[in-house]
Design an enzyme around this catalytic site. Structure first.
Site, PDB file in Angstrom:
ATOM      1  N   GLY A  41       0.831  -1.197   0.000  1.00  0.00           N
ATOM      2  CA  GLY A  41       0.000   0.000   0.000  1.00  0.00           C
ATOM      3  C   GLY A  41       0.868   1.250   0.000  1.00  0.00           C
ATOM      4  O   GLY A  41       2.036   1.211   0.377  1.00  0.00           O
ATOM      5  N   GLN A  88       2.891  10.046   1.150  1.00  0.00           N
ATOM      6  CA  GLN A  88       4.224   9.418   1.149  1.00  0.00           C
ATOM      7  C   GLN A  88       5.041   9.778  -0.079  1.00  0.00           C
ATOM      8  O   GLN A  88       6.255   9.571  -0.088  1.00  0.00           O
ATOM      9  CB  GLN A  88       4.099   7.892   1.250  1.00  0.00           C
ATOM     10  CG  GLN A  88       3.599   7.427   2.614  1.00  0.00           C
ATOM     11  CD  GLN A  88       3.443   5.931   2.636  1.00  0.00           C
ATOM     12  OE1 GLN A  88       2.426   5.409   2.190  1.00  0.00           O
ATOM     13  NE2 GLN A  88       4.450   5.227   3.124  1.00  0.00           N
ATOM     14  N   CYS A 114       6.065  -0.249   6.774  1.00  0.00           N
ATOM     15  CA  CYS A 114       5.615   0.922   6.016  1.00  0.00           C
ATOM     16  C   CYS A 114       6.764   1.333   5.102  1.00  0.00           C
ATOM     17  O   CYS A 114       7.921   1.323   5.533  1.00  0.00           O
ATOM     18  CB  CYS A 114       5.285   2.044   7.002  1.00  0.00           C
ATOM     19  SG  CYS A 114       4.823   3.602   6.232  1.00  0.00           S
ATOM     20  N   LEU A 115       6.457   1.700   3.863  1.00  0.00           N
ATOM     21  CA  LEU A 115       7.531   2.089   2.943  1.00  0.00           C
ATOM     22  C   LEU A 115       8.275   3.334   3.426  1.00  0.00           C
ATOM     23  O   LEU A 115       9.404   3.574   3.006  1.00  0.00           O
ATOM     24  CB  LEU A 115       6.974   2.311   1.531  1.00  0.00           C
ATOM     25  CG  LEU A 115       6.481   1.046   0.807  1.00  0.00           C
ATOM     26  CD1 LEU A 115       6.015   1.386  -0.597  1.00  0.00           C
ATOM     27  CD2 LEU A 115       7.540  -0.041   0.773  1.00  0.00           C
ATOM     28  N   HIS A 158      -4.126   1.019   7.605  1.00  0.00           N
ATOM     29  CA  HIS A 158      -2.793   1.633   7.589  1.00  0.00           C
ATOM     30  C   HIS A 158      -2.753   2.838   6.640  1.00  0.00           C
ATOM     31  O   HIS A 158      -2.289   3.921   7.005  1.00  0.00           O
ATOM     32  CB  HIS A 158      -1.761   0.572   7.169  1.00  0.00           C
ATOM     33  CG  HIS A 158      -0.352   1.088   7.082  1.00  0.00           C
ATOM     34  ND1 HIS A 158       0.636   0.701   7.949  1.00  0.00           N
ATOM     35  CD2 HIS A 158       0.234   1.956   6.216  1.00  0.00           C
ATOM     36  CE1 HIS A 158       1.768   1.320   7.623  1.00  0.00           C
ATOM     37  NE2 HIS A 158       1.555   2.081   6.578  1.00  0.00           N
ATOM     38  N   GLU A 159      -3.257   2.642   5.425  1.00  0.00           N
ATOM     39  CA  GLU A 159      -3.173   3.719   4.424  1.00  0.00           C
ATOM     40  C   GLU A 159      -4.096   4.883   4.772  1.00  0.00           C
ATOM     41  O   GLU A 159      -3.732   6.047   4.575  1.00  0.00           O
ATOM     42  CB  GLU A 159      -3.470   3.181   3.023  1.00  0.00           C
ATOM     43  CG  GLU A 159      -2.495   2.121   2.529  1.00  0.00           C
ATOM     44  CD  GLU A 159      -1.032   2.479   2.710  1.00  0.00           C
ATOM     45  OE1 GLU A 159      -0.679   3.672   2.639  1.00  0.00           O
ATOM     46  OE2 GLU A 159      -0.234   1.560   2.950  1.00  0.00           O
ATOM     47  N   HIS A 180      -2.547   7.209   7.236  1.00  0.00           N
ATOM     48  CA  HIS A 180      -1.584   8.152   6.648  1.00  0.00           C
ATOM     49  C   HIS A 180      -2.268   9.461   6.250  1.00  0.00           C
ATOM     50  O   HIS A 180      -1.657  10.537   6.333  1.00  0.00           O
ATOM     51  CB  HIS A 180      -0.958   7.550   5.380  1.00  0.00           C
ATOM     52  CG  HIS A 180       0.266   6.712   5.622  1.00  0.00           C
ATOM     53  ND1 HIS A 180       1.403   7.203   6.213  1.00  0.00           N
ATOM     54  CD2 HIS A 180       0.541   5.417   5.313  1.00  0.00           C
ATOM     55  CE1 HIS A 180       2.329   6.240   6.266  1.00  0.00           C
ATOM     56  NE2 HIS A 180       1.826   5.143   5.728  1.00  0.00           N
TER      57      HIS A 180
HETATM   58 NI    NI Z   1       2.728   3.314   5.474  1.00  0.00          NI
END
Ligand code: NI
Length: 160
Positions: free
Chosen positions: A46, A51, A90-91, A132-133, A136
């Site tokens: 995701g 991000q 998380c990226l 999660h997304e 953000h």
């Molecule tokens: Ni993330």
């Protein structure tokens, strides 16, 4: 399509609230495509627009299953059920993972890339990824929910 630069932990943009998308136009579709390409490059499941430095309520998710990439604009969670204890990364936090508790099931509503209303009923990993997304988009990170003492750094595999 283009891979965009992923903002990492410590970048203050990750704590900002993203704005609702008013018009779904070619710019938004290009952003969605770039986000999918960026997510795939880093093997993520995701990615949210913040991000890649864009404060808009835009999210992509891909569990690498039959469903393919999911593109969500202005997503909201309308229902949650149960709990699941999960491991999560998380990226924006390369090679870091923690345990946390997420809802076991969620129902989300959003617009797709054509501005059509969609509804997703999710459980397990997809429910986790949606939570999660969407976090953000409000400047919330997975470390905010982590169970104490569970954050781990995992040495990346060397590719030769
Ligand atoms: Ni993330």
């Amino acid at each position: 399509m283009a891979v965009r630069n992923v903002r990492e932990d410590g970048d203050e943009i990750l704590r900002k609230k993203s704005r609702v998308v008013e018009v779904i136009d070619d710019r938004i579709r290009e952003l969605l495509d770039d986000m999918v390409e960026t997510m795939h490059k880093y093997n993520g499941v995701g990615l949210s627009a913040v991000q890649v430095g864009i404060l808009k309520r835009v999210v992509v998710i891909d569990l690498y299953d039959d469903r393919g990439p999911i593109k969500l604009v202005n997503p909201i969670i309308v229902k949650t059920k149960g709990e699941q204890e999960v491991e999560e990364g998380c990226l924006s936090f390369p090679n870091q993972y923690a345990k946390l508790v997420r809802p076991a099931e969620v129902v989300a509503e959003a617009l797709n890339e054509n501005g059509e209303k969609i509804k997703i009923k999710a459980k397990g990993l997809l429910a986790q990824a949606i939570c999660h997304e969407l976090d953000h988009l409000d400047g919330i990170l997975f470390i905010d929910h982590m169970l104490p003492g569970t954050l781990e750094y995992v040495e990346p595999r060397k590719e030769d």
